[in-house]
Design a protein around this motif. Structure first.
Motif, PDB file in Angstrom:
ATOM      1  N   VAL A 241      46.568  38.982  42.327  1.00 27.55           N
ATOM      2  CA  VAL A 241      45.753  40.068  42.875  1.00 27.55           C
ATOM      3  C   VAL A 241      44.882  40.708  41.798  1.00 27.55           C
ATOM      4  N   ILE A 242      45.459  40.924  40.607  1.00 23.35           N
ATOM      5  CA  ILE A 242      44.721  41.611  39.547  1.00 23.35           C
ATOM      6  C   ILE A 242      43.666  40.704  38.934  1.00 23.35           C
ATOM      7  N   GLU A 243      44.047  39.487  38.569  1.00 21.07           N
ATOM      8  CA  GLU A 243      43.106  38.589  37.903  1.00 21.07           C
ATOM      9  C   GLU A 243      41.920  38.257  38.800  1.00 21.07           C
ATOM     10  N   ALA A 244      42.164  38.092  40.081  1.00 21.16           N
ATOM     11  CA  ALA A 244      41.087  37.760  41.012  1.00 21.16           C
ATOM     12  C   ALA A 244      40.358  38.982  41.552  1.00 21.16           C
ATOM     13  N   ALA A 245      40.749  40.192  41.102  1.00 19.83           N
ATOM     14  CA  ALA A 245      40.082  41.435  41.524  1.00 19.83           C
ATOM     15  C   ALA A 245      40.021  41.546  43.047  1.00 19.83           C
ATOM     16  N   MET A 246      41.152  41.290  43.702  1.00 15.94           N
ATOM     17  CA  MET A 246      41.198  41.324  45.159  1.00 15.94           C
ATOM     18  C   MET A 246      40.852  42.686  45.756  1.00 15.94           C
ATOM     19  N   PRO A 247      41.319  43.825  45.197  1.00 18.11           N
ATOM     20  CA  PRO A 247      40.921  45.114  45.791  1.00 18.11           C
ATOM     21  C   PRO A 247      39.412  45.307  45.809  1.00 18.11           C
ATOM     22  N   PHE A 248      38.758  44.906  44.735  1.00 22.04           N
ATOM     23  CA  PHE A 248      37.300  45.007  44.651  1.00 22.04           C
ATOM     24  C   PHE A 248      36.640  44.188  45.748  1.00 22.04           C
ATOM     25  N   MET A 249      37.107  42.962  45.939  1.00 19.30           N
ATOM     26  CA  MET A 249      36.511  42.096  46.941  1.00 19.30           C
ATOM     27  C   MET A 249      36.753  42.626  48.346  1.00 19.30           C
ATOM     28  N   ILE A 250      37.957  43.132  48.625  1.00 24.30           N
ATOM     29  CA  ILE A 250      38.279  43.614  49.972  1.00 24.30           C
ATOM     30  C   ILE A 250      37.429  44.826  50.345  1.00 24.30           C
TER      31      ILE A 250
END
Length: 348
Positions: A241-250
């Protein structure tokens, strides 16, 4: 009734459905514009609390005596970026608060009321500063994701050429969008808002997917080398989740859908997105300071290369990984005497 004990007495409707005599006469659509603009700043303030906590944690790792002894020279750049992200998030939130205060407190008698102020005073210098901070946050966040893609894909510049060009195009559109907002009342101009958000979201999704795919590809190799427990720091859900910056993308995707549909609800996510753009890179930087982030040194031994070396009985280079729950780096050396054991662990 409880409100009878207050002096002066409060208004207490006889039923929950009874409207207040002091309610505004605005229609529901206009009222929702004001409510969403007001509430969005409070939502961003909640995220800013997490932002400040992360920045304080990074300060702890930077200035802790034990960490200073083990740290290399690259920490200066990461610390400077952390400070820049925190400053950008602070400036953006402060500008939003000041603009709302001007609309509902300082200039409440503006012709047409706060709603007219919110729609007609987009060219205020405080909003220009806030929009510029938003653009800077997008630049830093996108640049960090681009850097992480380059690192995780073994420094292959061919992988990042197209995303880098798209990144430059998104930044150019962002600059034009910031310059366009103060002139939106002139008329005859193409609205670059949807185009800009579309490019930024597409870039974020592309970079996040490239990072996620790479982590999935290397997951089995890392587990074979370290074991499932120690590999979790690189392949676990938190790392993914952190490495792929999932919150940013969502959040970016939700905002794009609402913004593309011209929904007033998009106002709720604009200040929040700025904080998320700052929080996601800080989470990655924190993992870097804790020696838990993926690096080119982590990925330098491709499974096929390692297997070939084991077949040829050639001593392998040391592989550096970080153990779970500790910031101390462990070195695992696979030499000629362990080639047979390594061969049995590596995938064919």
């Amino acid at each position: 009734m409880a409100c009878q004990f207050f002096d002066p007495p409060l208004f207490c409707p006889d039923s929950p459905d009874m409207p207040s005599p002091y309610a505004t006469a605005e229609n529901s659509q206009s009222l929702w514009i004001e409510q969403s603009s007001y509430v969005s700043t409070h939502i961003a303030a909640i995220a800013y609390g997490l932002h400040a906590t992360l920045f304080a944690t990074i300060l702890h790792f930077v200035f802790h005596p034990k960490q200073m002894q083990k740290r290399g020279g690259r920490w200066v750049g990461w610390f400077a970026m952390s400070c820049a992200l925190f400053a950008i998030g602070t400036i953006s939130l402060a500008c939003s608060i000041h603009f709302n205060q001007t609309a509902w407190v300082d200039e409440r008698n503006y012709p047409g009321g706060p709603l007219a102020f919110l729609t007609e005073q987009q060219g205020r210098s405080v909003l220009t500063v806030g929009n510029s901070a938003t653009l800077m946050a997008s630049c830093l966040a996108g640049g960090l994701l681009l850097h992480r893609v380059f690192i995780l894909w073994n420094n292959r510049w061919q992988i990042v050429v197209l995303p880098a060009l798209f990144y430059l195009a998104s930044i150019t559109l962002g600059v034009l969008r910031v310059a366009q907002i103060p002139m939106k009342n002139l008329g005859g101009m193409i609205d670059l808002g949807v185009v800009t958000w579309s490019c930024l979201v597409a870039l974020n999704m592309c970079l996040s997917m490239m990072i996620a795919v790479r982590i999935i590809m290397m997951r089995r190799t890392v587990i074979n080398l370290l074991g499932r427990d120690h590999a979790r720091v690189y392949t676990g859900a938190a790392a993914f989740v952190i490495e792929a910056a999932m919150p940013f993308m969502i959040i970016s995707t939700v905002l794009l859908v609402l913004f593309g549909g011209k929904s007033t609800s998009s106002n709720l996510f604009v200040p929040l997105l700025v904080q998320i753009e700052c929080i996601s890179p800080l989470l990655i930087i924190l993992r870097i300071f804790r020696n838990q982030a993926w690096s080119s040194f982590t990925l330098q031994n491709h499974p096929n290369q390692s297997y070939d070396a084991a077949k040829a009985h050639v001593p392998l280079q040391p592989i550096q990984f970080t153990s779970i729950g500790s910031s101390r780096t462990q070195i695992s050396e696979y030499s000629q005497s362990k080639n047979q054991d390594l061969e049995s662990k590596l995938p064919l």
